[in-house]
Write an enzyme that holds these catalytic residues in place. Structure first.
Site, PDB file in Angstrom:
ATOM      1  N   LYS A   1     -13.080   9.217  -2.675  1.00  0.00           N
ATOM      2  CA  LYS A   1     -13.523   8.975  -1.293  1.00  0.00           C
ATOM      3  C   LYS A   1     -13.828  10.317  -0.640  1.00  0.00           C
ATOM      4  O   LYS A   1     -13.097  11.298  -0.852  1.00  0.00           O
ATOM      5  CB  LYS A   1     -12.415   8.227  -0.542  1.00  0.00           C
ATOM      6  CG  LYS A   1     -12.789   7.761   0.862  1.00  0.00           C
ATOM      7  CD  LYS A   1     -11.643   6.932   1.460  1.00  0.00           C
ATOM      8  CE  LYS A   1     -11.961   6.391   2.846  1.00  0.00           C
ATOM      9  NZ  LYS A   1     -10.857   5.533   3.383  1.00  0.00           N
TER      10      LYS A   1
ATOM     11  N   SER B   1     -12.333   1.017   5.107  1.00  0.00           N
ATOM     12  CA  SER B   1     -13.298   2.094   5.164  1.00  0.00           C
ATOM     13  C   SER B   1     -13.678   2.679   3.815  1.00  0.00           C
ATOM     14  O   SER B   1     -14.718   3.331   3.701  1.00  0.00           O
ATOM     15  CB  SER B   1     -12.754   3.218   6.053  1.00  0.00           C
ATOM     16  OG  SER B   1     -11.605   3.794   5.470  1.00  0.00           O
TER      17      SER B   1
ATOM     18  N   SER C   1      -7.663   0.064   4.358  1.00  0.00           N
ATOM     19  CA  SER C   1      -8.927   0.585   3.830  1.00  0.00           C
ATOM     20  C   SER C   1      -9.045   0.685   2.316  1.00  0.00           C
ATOM     21  O   SER C   1     -10.124   0.980   1.812  1.00  0.00           O
ATOM     22  CB  SER C   1      -9.211   1.960   4.424  1.00  0.00           C
ATOM     23  OG  SER C   1      -9.747   1.791   5.705  1.00  0.00           O
TER      24      SER C   1
HETATM   25  N1  GLN Z   1     -10.034  -0.752   9.550  1.00  0.00           N
HETATM   26  C1  GLN Z   1      -8.905  -0.023  10.035  1.00  0.00           C
HETATM   27  C2  GLN Z   1      -9.353   0.953  11.101  1.00  0.00           C
HETATM   28  O1  GLN Z   1     -10.474   0.926  11.422  1.00  0.00           O
HETATM   29  C3  GLN Z   1      -8.196   0.671   8.922  1.00  0.00           C
HETATM   30  C4  GLN Z   1      -8.923   1.837   8.420  1.00  0.00           C
HETATM   31  C5  GLN Z   1      -8.204   2.535   7.315  1.00  0.00           C
HETATM   32  O2  GLN Z   1      -7.319   1.984   6.673  1.00  0.00           O
HETATM   33  N2  GLN Z   1      -8.572   3.785   7.114  1.00  0.00           N
HETATM   34  O3  GLN Z   1      -8.612   1.705  11.620  1.00  0.00           O
END
Ligand code: GLN
Length: 514
Positions: free
Chosen positions: A75, A150, A174
């Site tokens: 990532k 994400s 994510s």
């Molecule tokens: N979707 C969640 C957020 O927007 C989690 C994102 C993540 O786990 N990095 O904060």
């Protein structure tokens, strides 16, 4: 396509060359990443050099390690020395870190070959990868749909066969949510199991790095490689790394599995053995509030998964974890609060973008205005507000108390159950733009956020399909440092899961064949 375990076995034995493996994967990336956009950067030349040195090591009789010659995608919020690490933000578009994250070092030391850096929602804020400054990633199962987020690029890369392994980060879901939407396995380890050194911080008390893989065995293999104490991360747990591999064959006989009532349409607490009582009575009998917005087909797959575990010898029951219904609210105060502090460092002086102004203050302002996307700005404002004098107790303080309650409720559940089961995502992969208002997007994380609040491990395993024959993920949750039991259950689910259809993108694909 081959598994990471098989590739490493063959490369170590000298029956396959890392360079040949790499070319197959690079060929697939070349052929299909134009459609998928899993990668921000493909590091083909660096990968060729790394694969060549692995082949040389094997020729000289040295063992390159448990991931010998396995292509891996990172990532793009994991620091890679001399390779752009953008967080899919204009702010860091041209920034290359001077060091490798601990997990990158660990994967490389184990013989893995980095093929590139994967797309994400800017600074990991989002659930669809639509918030990337460089354009969205597409779901290999349906190019009109999101891969989740994400870590959408990492999930799509594995699902599309661009790499057998990828790493992502999970702050509120994510890793698990995109794994579910892309029909693969994703693990969020116990907070502190894996070093965060070199992970660009979003919300430090939640952030945790973990693996994506096509199957549970590969995910366990990668987890073993990246786990372990790291003095460079003060929150890293000084504990030995278990033999995760050994957990896979243990079987679930005698294990107690609790289906979380609040996330599966309700139903009374209780334990059954192999009969259909896990399906539970009507919603009105639930011990706590039942969360809406979860697709019936997703719930149905979770209940089928529970039945499969009961058939395999587990005691399955329903359990109430009341605080999970407040998880989303607490997370969306604490995570932005931490983000507002972590992202203060992007001020045009030290990292990445600088937009000049008449004085320092104007330079800071113009840089941040140009460098951050709308979602990131919204989070910073939300977090700054939640932390401001006068509101601190009402918002941040209260959210922290909910966090404590969540831990307490999970502890109570784990007094009666070894692992818990729930959906990973409330829905299957959705269409681009379909969840455009923030609240609808935030609800994607309803089922995953509670384990970020508690710090406990959780993972997603594919289990059948829902609407449009798209993959559904079942979430297996375990108490802190309970990854072995979690993997035992995940492996059992995998054995019982119906086969998934072939991703649309790969249908008719004749390239590769690794
Ligand atoms: N979707 C969640 C957020 O927007 C989690 C994102 C993540 O786990 N990095 O904060």
């Amino acid at each position: 396509m081959s598994t990471a375990s098989l590739i490493a076995r063959d490369v170590r034995a000298g029956s396959r060359r890392a360079s040949d493996v790499l070319e197959e994967y690079l060929g697939r990336i070349e052929a299909h990443d134009g459609d998928i956009h899993a990668f921000n950067t493909v590091t083909a030349e660096q990968a060729r050099a790394a694969a060549a040195s692995i082949d040389a090591a094997v020729e000289q009789g040295r063992d390159p390690g448990p991931l010998a010659g396995v292509p891996v995608a990172f990532k793009d919020n994991l620091c890679t020395r001399g390779v752009p690490t953008t967080c899919s933000s204009r702010m860091l578009e041209t920034w290359s870190p001077p060091y490798d994250a601990t997990v990158v070092q660990a994967m490389t030391a184990a013989g893995a070959v980095m093929v590139g850096k994967t797309n994400l929602d800017e600074f990991a804020m989002g659930s669809s990868t639509e918030h990337s400054a460089f354009g969205p990633t597409r779901n290999p199962y349906d190019l009109a749909r999101v891969p989740g987020g994400s870590s959408g690029g990492s999930a799509a890369a594995v699902a599309a066969g661009f790499a057998p392994l990828a790493l992502g980060s999970d702050t509120g879901g994510s890793i698990r949510q995109p794994a579910a939407l892309c029909g693969i396995v994703g693990i969020k380890p116990t907070y502190g199991r894996v070093s965060r050194y070199g992970l660009v911080a979003f919300a430090s008390s939640f952030d945790q790095i973990g693996p994506f893989a096509a199957d549970v065995a590969d995910a366990a293999l990668a987890l073993g490689v990246i786990s372990g104490h790291d003095p460079a991360d003060s929150t890293s747990i000084p504990t030995a790394v278990p033999d995760f591999d050994a957990a896979l064959e243990r079987g679930v006989e005698g294990l107690r599995v609790g289906v979380v009532s609040e996330l599966t349409g309700g139903g009374r607490n209780g334990v059954s053995n192999g009969d259909s009582a896990t399906r539970g009575p009507a919603i009105g009998d639930a011990a706590g509030e039942v969360l809406g917005g979860i697709d019936a087909e997703v719930t149905e797959r979770v209940l089928e998964a529970a039945d499969a575990l009961a058939d395999a010898g587990a005691s399955v029951g329903r359990v109430s974890v009341p605080a999970v219904t407040y998880g989303l609210t607490a997370y969306y105060l604490i995570a932005p609060a931490e983000a507002s502090s972590n992202l203060a460092r992007y001020d045009g002086t030290r990292y990445g973008l600088r937009v000049d102004g008449a004085d320092v203050e104007e330079m800071n302002r113009l840089t941040r205005r140009a460098g951050f996307g709308d979602e990131v700005k919204a989070r910073i404002m939300l977090g700054t507000f939640a932390l401001s004098a006068g509101y601190y107790d009402a918002y941040y303080g209260k959210a922290q108390r909910v966090r404590m309650l969540t831990r307490r409720d999970f502890d109570a559940a784990y007094a009666d159950f070894d692992v818990l089961l729930s959906p990973t995502s409330p829905c299957v992969a959705f269409r681009f733009g379909e969840r455009s208002d923030p609240m609808t997007m935030y609800r994607c994380d309803t089922c995953t956020i509670p384990s970020n609040l508690s710090g406990d491990p959780a993972m997603s395993v594919p289990f059948g399909t829902g609407a449009q024959s798209l993959p559904v993920g079942v979430q297996v949750l375990a108490p802190a440092l309970g990854e072995e039991t979690m993997l035992t259950v995940a492996a059992a689910l995998e054995r019982a899961a119906p086969p998934l259809p072939t991703p649309q993108m790969a249908a008719g694909d004749t390239s590769g064949g690794a």
